[in-house]
Motif scaffolding. Structure first.
Motif, mmCIF file in Angstrom:
data_model
loop_
_atom_site.group_PDB
_atom_site.id
_atom_site.type_symbol
_atom_site.label_atom_id
_atom_site.label_comp_id
_atom_site.label_asym_id
_atom_site.label_seq_id
_atom_site.Cartn_x
_atom_site.Cartn_y
_atom_site.Cartn_z
ATOM 1 N N GLU A 136 2.630 44.509 35.814
ATOM 2 C CA GLU A 136 2.759 45.300 36.970
ATOM 3 C C GLU A 136 2.115 44.348 38.350
ATOM 4 O O GLU A 136 1.154 43.525 38.233
ATOM 5 N N ILE A 157 3.414 51.101 35.799
ATOM 6 C CA ILE A 157 3.608 51.264 34.445
ATOM 7 C C ILE A 157 4.930 51.423 34.047
ATOM 8 O O ILE A 157 5.483 51.185 32.986
ATOM 9 N N GLY A 188 -0.341 45.270 31.027
ATOM 10 C CA GLY A 188 -0.871 46.432 32.001
ATOM 11 C C GLY A 188 -1.906 45.713 32.528
ATOM 12 O O GLY A 188 -2.417 44.562 32.618
ATOM 13 N N ASP A 189 -2.601 46.341 33.402
ATOM 14 C CA ASP A 189 -3.741 46.208 34.152
ATOM 15 C C ASP A 189 -4.949 46.173 33.204
ATOM 16 O O ASP A 189 -4.879 46.576 32.043
ATOM 17 N N MET A 192 -5.667 49.085 30.881
ATOM 18 C CA MET A 192 -4.596 49.764 29.838
ATOM 19 C C MET A 192 -5.156 50.321 28.661
ATOM 20 O O MET A 192 -4.498 50.995 28.073
ATOM 21 N N CYS A 193 -6.433 49.796 28.058
ATOM 22 C CA CYS A 193 -6.816 50.209 26.893
ATOM 23 C C CYS A 193 -7.458 51.693 27.120
ATOM 24 O O CYS A 193 -7.473 52.383 25.983
ATOM 25 N N ASN A 195 -6.078 53.741 29.725
ATOM 26 C CA ASN A 195 -5.302 54.682 30.325
ATOM 27 C C ASN A 195 -4.163 55.008 29.292
ATOM 28 O O ASN A 195 -3.243 54.276 28.872
ATOM 29 N N PHE A 198 -0.273 53.998 29.894
ATOM 30 C CA PHE A 198 0.127 52.694 29.241
ATOM 31 C C PHE A 198 0.965 53.009 27.988
ATOM 32 O O PHE A 198 1.833 52.322 27.792
ATOM 33 N N SER A 199 0.258 53.585 27.026
ATOM 34 C CA SER A 199 0.544 53.600 25.737
ATOM 35 C C SER A 199 2.100 54.438 25.770
ATOM 36 O O SER A 199 3.006 54.190 25.127
#
Length: 210
Positions: A136, A157, A188-189, A192-193, A195, A198-199
């Motif tokens: 990103e 994303i 990702g930013d 990401m874990c 959000n 993102f997955s």
């Protein structure tokens, strides 16, 4: 008028002289070109890389001419893999990193212009088979390329595709077709874990390039 003490090492202006003034610019003079920025504004990227990428600061008037909105900020030129400017409506395409972001917007591009992927300068200097990083942000991609990683900058994303992530962007496809990488990293930013999107984006990207 008070007399000033002088010394051999301290220069002064005599009472009968006046301080030199800067020359005025005639109103008909050509406005200065957009000023290049320096690395202290974008840490992690050298001045040379910023200049090579054509990153510059534009005022509200120039921003309006390019994007129909007066958002002064950093102009990010978008170029194809061969270094030629991307074009939209007959003008070079780019995005602005706004000087004054809003709660919902930090970047701006002309309304109605398509989603594009950012290709930093120098990608063709990498050998075939080099792993590709999709990340990103344009500036993160620039920093990665300068550090020796082949990177593509995404506007978000889901910025790798269009039509609800069912069609891979031409720029991403061009890079993958040219380098034929065995590995593609989706970066990702920091959130990401946590959000979930993102997955979801990672799965859709995998389905497009598998």
């Amino acid at each position: 008028m008070k007399k000033h003490k002088t010394s051999k090492t301290t220069p002064h202006i005599k009472s009968k002289s006046v301080a030199p003034s800067r020359p005025t610019v005639p109103p008909t003079a050509t406005p200065p070109a957009p000023a290049p920025i320096i690395s202290t504004i974008r840490p992690g990227i050298s001045d040379a890389m910023l200049q090579r990428a054509g990153i510059c600061h534009i005022d509200a008037r120039t921003a309006f001419e390019r994007t129909d909105q007066p958002y002064a900020g950093l102009w990010i030129s978008y170029r194809n893999l061969d270094g030629i400017d991307m074009v939209h409506d007959g003008k070079p395409f780019g995005r602005i990193r706004m000087d004054v972001p809003t709660d919902k917007q930090k970047y701006h591009q002309k309304f109605g212009s398509p989603v594009r992927a950012y290709l930093p300068p120098g990608l063709l200097e990498f050998p075939k088979g080099t792993p590709v990083y999709l990340i990103e942000g344009e500036f993160k991609a620039l920093a990665l390329v300068e550090a020796g990683y082949l990177a593509i900058g995404l506007g978000g994303i889901y910025g790798f595709g269009r039509q609800k992530s069912t069609v891979l962007l031409e720029e991403v496809k061009a890079v993958l077709d040219h380098f034929q990488p065995k590995l593609v990293y989706f970066v990702g930013d920091s959130d990401m874990c946590t959000n979930f999107q993102f997955s979801d984006a990672a799965i859709k990207l995998h389905n497009l390039i598998k």
